[in-house]
Design a protein around this motif. Structure first.
Motif, PDB file in Angstrom:
ATOM      1  N   MET A 116       4.444   9.857  -9.713  1.00 51.54           N
ATOM      2  CA  MET A 116       5.119   8.504  -8.914  1.00 51.54           C
ATOM      3  C   MET A 116       4.558   8.588  -7.528  1.00 51.54           C
ATOM      4  O   MET A 116       4.895   7.516  -6.958  1.00 51.54           O
ATOM      5  N   PHE A 117       3.956   9.473  -7.051  1.00 54.73           N
ATOM      6  CA  PHE A 117       3.143   9.529  -5.712  1.00 54.73           C
ATOM      7  C   PHE A 117       2.358   8.268  -5.802  1.00 54.73           C
ATOM      8  O   PHE A 117       2.245   7.398  -4.731  1.00 54.73           O
ATOM      9  N   VAL A 118       1.500   7.894  -6.726  1.00 56.47           N
ATOM     10  CA  VAL A 118       0.769   6.690  -6.735  1.00 56.47           C
ATOM     11  C   VAL A 118       1.648   5.452  -6.761  1.00 56.47           C
ATOM     12  O   VAL A 118       0.975   4.561  -6.073  1.00 56.47           O
ATOM     13  N   ILE A 119       2.944   5.389  -6.861  1.00 56.08           N
ATOM     14  CA  ILE A 119       3.501   4.261  -6.893  1.00 56.08           C
ATOM     15  C   ILE A 119       3.766   3.788  -5.392  1.00 56.08           C
ATOM     16  O   ILE A 119       3.743   2.553  -4.949  1.00 56.08           O
ATOM     17  N   VAL A 120       4.061   5.207  -4.441  1.00 57.93           N
ATOM     18  CA  VAL A 120       4.211   5.024  -3.052  1.00 57.93           C
ATOM     19  C   VAL A 120       3.066   4.549  -2.461  1.00 57.93           C
ATOM     20  O   VAL A 120       3.121   3.347  -1.713  1.00 57.93           O
ATOM     21  N   VAL A 121       1.978   5.061  -2.773  1.00 56.47           N
ATOM     22  CA  VAL A 121       0.612   4.402  -2.428  1.00 56.47           C
ATOM     23  C   VAL A 121       0.413   3.023  -2.650  1.00 56.47           C
ATOM     24  O   VAL A 121      -0.008   2.265  -1.482  1.00 56.47           O
ATOM     25  N   MET A 122       0.731   2.505  -3.717  1.00 55.10           N
ATOM     26  CA  MET A 122       0.576   1.154  -4.237  1.00 55.10           C
ATOM     27  C   MET A 122       1.499   0.194  -3.283  1.00 55.10           C
ATOM     28  O   MET A 122       0.974  -0.617  -2.944  1.00 55.10           O
ATOM     29  N   TYR A 123       2.638   0.812  -3.070  1.00 53.50           N
ATOM     30  CA  TYR A 123       3.628  -0.191  -2.681  1.00 53.50           C
ATOM     31  C   TYR A 123       3.341  -0.078  -1.175  1.00 53.50           C
ATOM     32  O   TYR A 123       3.108  -1.490  -0.549  1.00 53.50           O
ATOM     33  N   THR A 124       2.893   0.659  -0.475  1.00 50.84           N
ATOM     34  CA  THR A 124       2.762   0.647   0.959  1.00 50.84           C
ATOM     35  C   THR A 124       1.270  -0.231   1.260  1.00 50.84           C
ATOM     36  O   THR A 124       1.270  -0.879   2.140  1.00 50.84           O
ATOM     37  N   SER A 125       0.137   0.060   0.400  1.00 52.81           N
ATOM     38  CA  SER A 125      -0.859  -0.804   0.623  1.00 52.81           C
ATOM     39  C   SER A 125      -0.883  -2.055   0.309  1.00 52.81           C
ATOM     40  O   SER A 125      -1.738  -2.845   1.005  1.00 52.81           O
ATOM     41  N   PHE A 126       0.130  -2.495  -0.515  1.00 48.42           N
ATOM     42  CA  PHE A 126       0.410  -3.967  -0.803  1.00 48.42           C
ATOM     43  C   PHE A 126       1.229  -4.567   0.248  1.00 48.42           C
ATOM     44  O   PHE A 126       0.855  -5.701   0.738  1.00 48.42           O
ATOM     45  N   PHE A 127       2.071  -4.022   0.969  1.00 49.34           N
ATOM     46  CA  PHE A 127       3.053  -4.749   1.886  1.00 49.34           C
ATOM     47  C   PHE A 127       2.722  -4.402   3.248  1.00 49.34           C
ATOM     48  O   PHE A 127       3.247  -5.220   4.209  1.00 49.34           O
ATOM     49  N   PHE A 128       1.928  -3.364   3.597  1.00 52.43           N
ATOM     50  CA  PHE A 128       1.841  -3.038   4.940  1.00 52.43           C
ATOM     51  C   PHE A 128       0.380  -3.096   5.530  1.00 52.43           C
ATOM     52  O   PHE A 128      -0.620  -3.036   4.640  1.00 52.43           O
ATOM     53  N   GLU A 129       0.107  -3.086   6.873  1.00 51.02           N
ATOM     54  CA  GLU A 129      -1.128  -3.057   7.681  1.00 51.02           C
ATOM     55  C   GLU A 129      -1.804  -2.019   7.148  1.00 51.02           C
ATOM     56  O   GLU A 129      -1.193  -0.943   6.647  1.00 51.02           O
ATOM     57  N   TRP A 130      -3.233  -2.081   7.023  1.00 53.57           N
ATOM     58  CA  TRP A 130      -4.005  -0.817   6.662  1.00 53.57           C
ATOM     59  C   TRP A 130      -3.696   0.332   6.946  1.00 53.57           C
ATOM     60  O   TRP A 130      -3.711   1.585   6.626  1.00 53.57           O
ATOM     61  N   ALA A 131      -3.392   0.492   8.558  1.00 54.93           N
ATOM     62  CA  ALA A 131      -3.117   1.488   9.430  1.00 54.93           C
ATOM     63  C   ALA A 131      -1.832   2.438   8.882  1.00 54.93           C
ATOM     64  O   ALA A 131      -1.717   3.818   8.398  1.00 54.93           O
ATOM     65  N   ALA A 132      -1.118   1.596   8.519  1.00 66.33           N
ATOM     66  CA  ALA A 132       0.573   2.171   8.105  1.00 66.33           C
ATOM     67  C   ALA A 132       0.296   2.458   6.629  1.00 66.33           C
ATOM     68  O   ALA A 132       0.728   3.715   6.299  1.00 66.33           O
TER      69      ALA A 132
END
Ligand code: C2E
Ligand code: CA
Ligand code: CA
Length: 601
Positions: A116-132
Motif C-alpha cells: 500500500m506504500f505504492v498507493i501513497v506514492v501514486m496519490y501524492t504524484s497525482f495531486f501535488f507538485e513534483w517536489a512535494a
C-alpha cells in the motif's frame, strides 16, 4: 529563475485537477481499499502460514477497520478540507503503514500491507507538485529500506518489487498528469486555455451550487488588437498578450483566475466575488492597461457554465459597441442604460441644481450641494433616486459625476469671492476607486480655476467600507491639497466608531432620518446630541440634512450642530438663485476670502 509562465503553470495544475472534492473522494477510495486489503490479508495469511503467533495482528486488524471508516468519512465529507491537509494525510498514512509493517515484521501479510506504500506514492504524484510528491516518495522508500535493514520485516524480493513499483508509478503519474495539465494551458501566456477555463468554471459552479456562495465571471477583449498585430507585427502582439496576462496575475492574486479564452480574448473566474468586486478590480487594472473592454456576469442559481459565460459575452458586446475601454455588468442591461444616459448627456438634458447649506447659528449661506437633475424630453423630470443607481450599475456614473464636478466647479468659481462659500459634490464609489481619481479632480480644479479650499467631496460610509487603499489614498491626497471630505448620509449604513476615527474626513452629514425624529417641543433629541458630540470629539464639523421645520433648526442649534441643509433654508434650485443669494450676502457682509491656492500638479 522561474518565469511568470512557470509560476502560472505551477498554480494551474492543482486548481484544474486537484479540486477539494476530487482529492477527498480519491483519498476516501484509497483508504477503503487499504482497509479491505488489511482485513482480507489477515485471514488469507492463516491459509498460507497457519502459525499460532498472532502478536501484533490485533492492532493491524483495528487499524484496517479504522482505515475503512476514515475512507468513508473522507469520501463523504472531506471535500471542504484545505488542500494541504490531504498532503498531511499522505504522510500520516505512510507513517501508519510503517508501524503496521513493524508490528507484522516477518509475517506473510507484511508484503500486502507494504504494497500500500505504492498507493501513497501514486496519490501524492497525482495531486501535488513534483517536489512535494518526491518528498512523499522519499518517505516511502526510506520506510521500505528501514523495514528491511533494521527490522528485516520484508524479504529482499519484496523490497526490490516495492522500490521498483514506487519509482515507476511516481514517474508515470507525474508525466501523465503534466501532459494532461499542459493540454489545459496556453503556451504563449501560461494561463489556462479555453479547455482549462471550461474545467475551472465547471468546478467553480459546482462549488457555488453546493453553497460556497458568490461566483463572478468576466470576458475581456483587447481593444485594437488587430491593429497592433497589423501595424507592429505578430511579435509585438504576442508581447502585448503576455504582458496583459502577467500583470493581471501579479495584480489580482490567486483567486481571480484568468484564462486565455480566444485570440485576443481573456476570461476570469472569481469564486467568492460579487460582480461589483470584479468590476472594481478590472477598473483598477485599467491604470496599467486602459485598452480593453470587459463584460461581467454573476452566477445565479440554475446557471449552466455556458449560460453564465454567454451573459458575460453579451455584456462584453455591449461594452464594445458603446465605444470600448469599459466594463459592463450583465445584470443591469448595462449597454442600454449607458446609451440612454450617454445620449441624454450629449443632448444637454442634465443640469446641476444647488441647495444652500447655512450656518446653524447665523443662518448665513456657507455653501451649496450640487445635485444632479435630469429632465427627459416628453417625460419630465426623473428623480436621481431612480437614475443614479442605473448609472452606477452600468458604469456611466463615472462620466456623469465627472460632468457634475466640472460643471459645479466652473459655476462655483464664478460665485462672489467676498463670501467664503463652498460647493459640495457627490462622489460615487465606483468613481473613487479609479486609480487616477486624484488627478482627475486636480485637473478639474486647474481648468475651472476653483481654489481647492472651496470644494467639498461627499462620500458615503459604504463607499469607503471596502477600505480600498486606492480610494483612501486619493482622499488623503485631496485633503492635503485643501479639498474637504464629507461623510454623507451618516447613520444610514453600518457605522463603526473606530473606523470613523481613521477615515480621511472633515465633515459629517447627519442623515435626514435622524433630523426627522426631532419633534416640536423636543429638547432632548439624544441621538442628535450624541452624533454632534461624537463628531466634534473627532474634529469633524456637522451638517444636518433634511431640515424642514424651524423647531428642528432650533434643536440642532441647541446641540451645537454647525450647519443645516433642507427645505427650511431652500430647495435645490437653478444656479442663478444660489449666485444671487451669495451676492446679496456679500453686500451685507464684511469681505472674507479663501486662500486662493491652486493645487500643485
Ligand atoms: P443626498 O446626497 O443625500 O442628497 C440630498 C437629497 O435630499 C437630495 O435629493 C435633496 O433634494 C433632498 N433634500 C434636501 N433637503 C430636503 C428636505 O428638507 N426634505 C427632504 N425630504 N428632502 C430633502 P435628490 O436631489 O433627489 O438626490 C437624491 C440622491 O441622489 C442624493 O442624496 C445623492 O445620493 C444622489 N445624487 C444626486 N446628485 C448626484 C450626483 O451628482 N452624483 C452622485 N453620485 N449622486 C447624486
Ligand atoms: Ca449628498
Ligand atoms: Ca445625504
Amino acid at each position: 529563475m522561474t518565469t511568470a509562465n512557470q509560476r502560472v503553470r505551477r498554480r494551474v495544475r492543482p486548481s484544474v485537477i486537484a479540486t477539494g472534492p476530487a482529492m477527498a473522494r480519491t483519498a476516501g477510495a484509497c483508504y477503503v481499499t487499504g482497509g479491505v486489503i488489511g482485513l482480507v490479508s489477515h485471514w488469507a495469511a492463516r491459509y498460507d502460514w497457519g502459525g499460532t503467533d498472532r502478536s501484533g495482528t490485533t492492532w493491524v486488524l483495528g487499524l484496517s477497520v479504522a482505515a475503512l471508516l476514515a475512507g468513508i468519512a473522507l469520501a463523504l465529507a472531506g471535500g471542504r478540507l484545505p488542500q494541504w491537509s490531504f498532503y498531511a494525510i499522505s504522510h500520516v498514512s505512510a507513517s501508519v503503514l510503517t508501524v503496521e509493517v513493524w508490528l507484522l515484521r516477518g509475517r506473510p501479510e507484511t508484503i500486502a500491507i507494504a504494497s500500500m506504500f505504492v498507493i501513497v506514492v501514486m496519490y501524492t504524484s497525482f495531486f501535488f507538485e513534483w517536489a512535494a510528491a518526491a518528498l512523499a516518495t522519499a518517505h516511502v522508500l526510506g520506510a521500505i529500506v528501514v523495514a528491511k535493514l533494521w527490522w528485516d520485516a520484508i524479504p529482499w524480493v519484496g523490497v526490490v518489487a516495492l522500490i521498483g513499483l514506487s519509482v515507476l508509478v511516481a514517474g508515470i503519474t507525474v508525466a501523465l498528469i503534466r501532459a494532461a495539465a499542459d493540454a489545459d494551458v496556453d503556451g504563449l501566456t501560461g494561463l489556462p486555455n479555453r479547455r482549462g477555463f471550461d474545467r475551472l468554471l465547471q468546478t467553480a459552479l459546482t462549488d457555488a451550487e453546493r453553497g460556497s456562495g458568490q461566483l463572478s465571471v468576466a470576458i475581456l477583449d483587447l481593444d485594437g488588437f488587430t491593429a497592433t498585430n497589423d501595424q507592429q507585427g505578430r511579435a509585438e502582439g504576442d508581447k502585448r498578450l503576455q504582458t496583459f496576462a502577467r500583470d493581471w496575475v501579479a495584480q489580482a492574486g490567486e483567486d481571480a483566475v484568468m484564462a486565455r479564452h480566444g485570440a485576443d480574448e481573456f476570461a476570469i473566474v472569481w469564486p467568492g466575488a460579487t460582480s461589483g468586486r470584479l468590476s472594481a478590480q478590472l477598473d483598477a487594472f485599467r491604470a496599467a492597461h486602459p485598452e480593453f473592454s470587459a463584460g461581467v456576469a454573476v452566477w445565479q442559481t440554475g446557471d449552466t457554465p455556458s449560460l453564465l459565460a454567454s451573459r458575460a459575452e453579451i455584456a462584453l458586446y455591449e461594452a464594445k459597441s458603446s465605444g470600448g475601454g469599459r466594463t459592463f455588468s450583465s445584470n443591469d442591461a448595462g449597454g442600454e442604460s449607458w446609451m440612454l444616459l450617454s445620449s441624454a448627456l450629449t443632448n444637454n438634458e442634465f443640469k446641476v441644481a444647488y441647495q444652500p447649506i447655512v450656518n446653524g447659528a447665523t443662518g448665513l449661506v456657507t455653501g451649496a450641494e450640487a445635485l444632479l437633475r435630469w429632465n427627459r424630453p416628453g417625460k419630465g423630470p426623473v428623480s436621481p433616486a431612480e437614475f443614479i443607481p442605473i448609472a452606477e450599475s452600468s458604469g456611466f456614473i463615472s462620466k456623469l459625476d465627472h460632468w457634475v464636478l466640472e460643471t459645479a466647479c466652473r459655476e462655483a468659481a464664478a460665485w462672489p469671492r467676498a463670501v467664503p462659500a463652498k460647493v459640495t459634490v457627490n462622489v460615487s464609489g465606483r468613481e473613487l476607486h479609479q486609480p487616477d481619481y486624484y488627478q482627475q479632480v486636480v485637473d478639474v480644479l486647474i481648468r475651472t480655476g476653483l481654489p481647492a479650499q472651496r470644494l467639498v467631496l461627499e462620500v458615503t460610509e459604504s463607499t469607503m467600507e471596502a477600505d480600498s487603499p486606492v480610494a483612501l489614498d486619493a482622499l488623503r491626497r485631496l485633503r492635503a491639497d485643501g479639498v474637504r471630505i464629507a461623510i454623507d448620509d451618516f447613520g444610514t449604513g453600518y457605522s463603526s466608531l473606530s473606523r470613523l476615527h481613521h477615515l480621511p474626513a472633515d465633515i459629517l452629514k447627519i442623515d435626514r432620518s435622524f433630523v426627522s425624529t426631532i419633534q416640536p417641543q423636543d429638547n432632548g433629541a439624544p441621538l442628535i446630541a450624541a452624533i454632534t458630540g461624537l463628531a466634534h470629539a473627532l474634529g469633524l464639523t456637522t451638517v444636518a440634512e433634511g431640515v424642514e421645520q424651524q423647531y428642528q433648526a432650533d434643536v440642532l442649534r441647541h446641540h451645537g450642530c454647525d450647519e443645516n441643509q433642507g427645505w427650511l433654508h431652500g430647495r435645490p434650485d437653478d444656479p442663478e438663485l444660489i449666485h444671487a443669494a451669495l451676492a446679496q450676502q456679500a453686500l451685507s457682509q464684511p469681505s472674507v476670502s479663501f486662500e486662493q491656492r491652486a493645487p500643485a500638479r
